[in-house]
Design a protein around this motif. Structure first.
Motif, PDB file in Angstrom:
ATOM      1  N   ARG A 268       0.826  -1.204   0.000  1.00  0.00           N
ATOM      2  CA  ARG A 268       0.000   0.000   0.000  1.00  0.00           C
ATOM      3  C   ARG A 268       0.864   1.260   0.000  1.00  0.00           C
ATOM      4  O   ARG A 268       0.500   2.267  -0.604  1.00  0.00           O
ATOM      5  N   LEU A 269       1.998   1.216   0.693  1.00  0.00           N
ATOM      6  CA  LEU A 269       2.913   2.359   0.669  1.00  0.00           C
ATOM      7  C   LEU A 269       3.456   2.558  -0.741  1.00  0.00           C
ATOM      8  O   LEU A 269       3.520   3.691  -1.239  1.00  0.00           O
ATOM      9  N   ARG A 270       3.819   1.483  -1.393  1.00  0.00           N
ATOM     10  CA  ARG A 270       4.330   1.571  -2.763  1.00  0.00           C
ATOM     11  C   ARG A 270       3.287   2.221  -3.682  1.00  0.00           C
ATOM     12  O   ARG A 270       3.598   3.096  -4.485  1.00  0.00           O
ATOM     13  N   GLU A 271       2.050   1.762  -3.541  1.00  0.00           N
ATOM     14  CA  GLU A 271       0.969   2.311  -4.365  1.00  0.00           C
ATOM     15  C   GLU A 271       0.787   3.800  -4.102  1.00  0.00           C
ATOM     16  O   GLU A 271       0.630   4.606  -5.030  1.00  0.00           O
ATOM     17  N   ALA A 272       0.837   4.182  -2.822  1.00  0.00           N
ATOM     18  CA  ALA A 272       0.624   5.577  -2.472  1.00  0.00           C
ATOM     19  C   ALA A 272       1.718   6.471  -3.041  1.00  0.00           C
ATOM     20  O   ALA A 272       1.442   7.556  -3.569  1.00  0.00           O
ATOM     21  N   LEU A 273       2.967   6.028  -2.960  1.00  0.00           N
ATOM     22  CA  LEU A 273       4.065   6.847  -3.471  1.00  0.00           C
ATOM     23  C   LEU A 273       3.988   7.006  -4.988  1.00  0.00           C
ATOM     24  O   LEU A 273       4.379   8.044  -5.524  1.00  0.00           O
TER      25      LEU A 273
ATOM     26  N   PRO B   4      -0.843   1.639   7.719  1.00  0.00           N
ATOM     27  CA  PRO B   4      -0.013   1.219   8.846  1.00  0.00           C
ATOM     28  C   PRO B   4       1.271   0.550   8.383  1.00  0.00           C
ATOM     29  O   PRO B   4       1.378   0.074   7.252  1.00  0.00           O
ATOM     30  N   GLY B   5       2.224   0.511   9.285  1.00  0.00           N
ATOM     31  CA  GLY B   5       3.504  -0.095   8.931  1.00  0.00           C
ATOM     32  C   GLY B   5       4.461  -0.098  10.104  1.00  0.00           C
ATOM     33  O   GLY B   5       4.030  -0.119  11.263  1.00  0.00           O
ATOM     34  N   PRO B   6       5.754  -0.050   9.839  1.00  0.00           N
ATOM     35  CA  PRO B   6       6.765  -0.168  10.884  1.00  0.00           C
ATOM     36  C   PRO B   6       6.634   0.913  11.953  1.00  0.00           C
ATOM     37  O   PRO B   6       6.296   2.062  11.665  1.00  0.00           O
TER      38      PRO B   6
END
Length: 281
Positions: free
Chosen positions: A21-26, A113-115
């Motif tokens: 999801r972070l990859r998609e957002a960036l 959410p993440g690390p």
């Protein structure tokens, strides 16, 4: 897609922890607000991603001024993604003022959410995790730090702190003085990175380790809360006598243990005097 503000957690060390999801957002955001634009661009490079969105810096010094503009962009239909250098925005990082402005304006806010350095260190500490509190960075000035620690003397929950490596030994020493050298704690550094390390022990031992080893990297300190059952007067007297035998003044040891145990100083000192036959040095 309607405009919104997204708080996106980024890796705290190991880039492999980046979520899909972070990859998609960036890749798909209209605007990326980053604590440091160089860091987010480097993250994208390591993830083999291409950022096409406008990227602006939002940090402690300009967040208040930038918040309204970011909210306006989201309200106008843009997907605004907010990232900090590592971990979750707003947690000892910029983002709170932006979220505050967004919620006040009725703009949708969601989270990827993440690390989290806080939760990672807590899990590694070996200390109780059912109840905990995050205290962030302690004040740098000695007097203010001592006051902050004194205010936490009766805190029963496990406590989590951030600290800079060059202040670690001094902070652990101050904690030992405030809460007792035997209070269980853990120091985690370089979490998820190559030289990750967690050192566990009493505060006094950890302070000595930090003095001798001068550990580097990003630091998280986890400290046990005050024990539910206070030590008996006899136990406290024995601790004072042991510390006196090691060279500490009885009055200093009594003052320390009275603070950490909650037992009145006069009562403890009288008991120590009685145990030593009236000698109070």
């Amino acid at each position: 897609m309607t405009g919104r503000l997204t708080l996106a957690a980024t890796p705290i060390g190991n880039v492999g922890d980046a979520s899909a999801r972070l990859r998609e957002a960036l890749e798909q955001a209209d605007l990326i607000a980053a604590e440091d634009t160089r860091r987010v661009k480097d993250l994208a490079r390591r993830l083999d991603l291409t950022i096409t969105a406008e990227t602006i810096a939002v940090h402690d010094h300009n967040e208040r001024d930038r918040a309204a503009d970011l909210v306006d962009r989201a309200a106008g239909g843009s997907w605004v993604v907010l990232v900090s250098d590592a971990g979750m925005p707003t947690v000892s990082d910029p983002g709170f003022r932006v979220v505050e402005a967004a919620t006040a304006a009725g703009v949708e806010v969601d989270v990827l959410p993440g690390p989290s350095a806080v939760l990672t260190a807590l899990a590694l500490s070996g200390l109780p995790t059912d109840r905990f509190c995050f205290e962030g960075f302690l004040p740098r000035k000695e007097g203010e730090k001592a006051s902050a620690l004194a205010a936490l003397t009766a805190e029963p929950r496990t406590m989590v702190f951030f600290e800079a490596p060059h202040r670690l030994a001094a902070t652990l020493t101050a904690m030992a003085q405030a809460w007792g050298g035997n209070r269980a704690a853990a120091v985690s550094r370089e979490l998820t990175k190559t030289y990750e390390q967690t050192k566990r022990g009493g505060l006094a031992d950890l302070a000595q380790w930090a003095t001798d080893e001068s550990p580097r990297g990003e630091i998280v300190i986890t400290v046990a809360g005050r024990p539910a059952e206070a030590p008996t007067l006899e136990t406290l007297v024995a601790e004072v006598l042991s510390r006196v035998e090691s060279g500490e003044r009885a009055k200093d040891a009594v003052a320390d243990l009275a603070t950490t145990s909650g037992v009145p100083r006069r009562e403890l000192y009288s008991a120590v005097l009685a145990a030593r036959g009236g000698t109070g040095k």
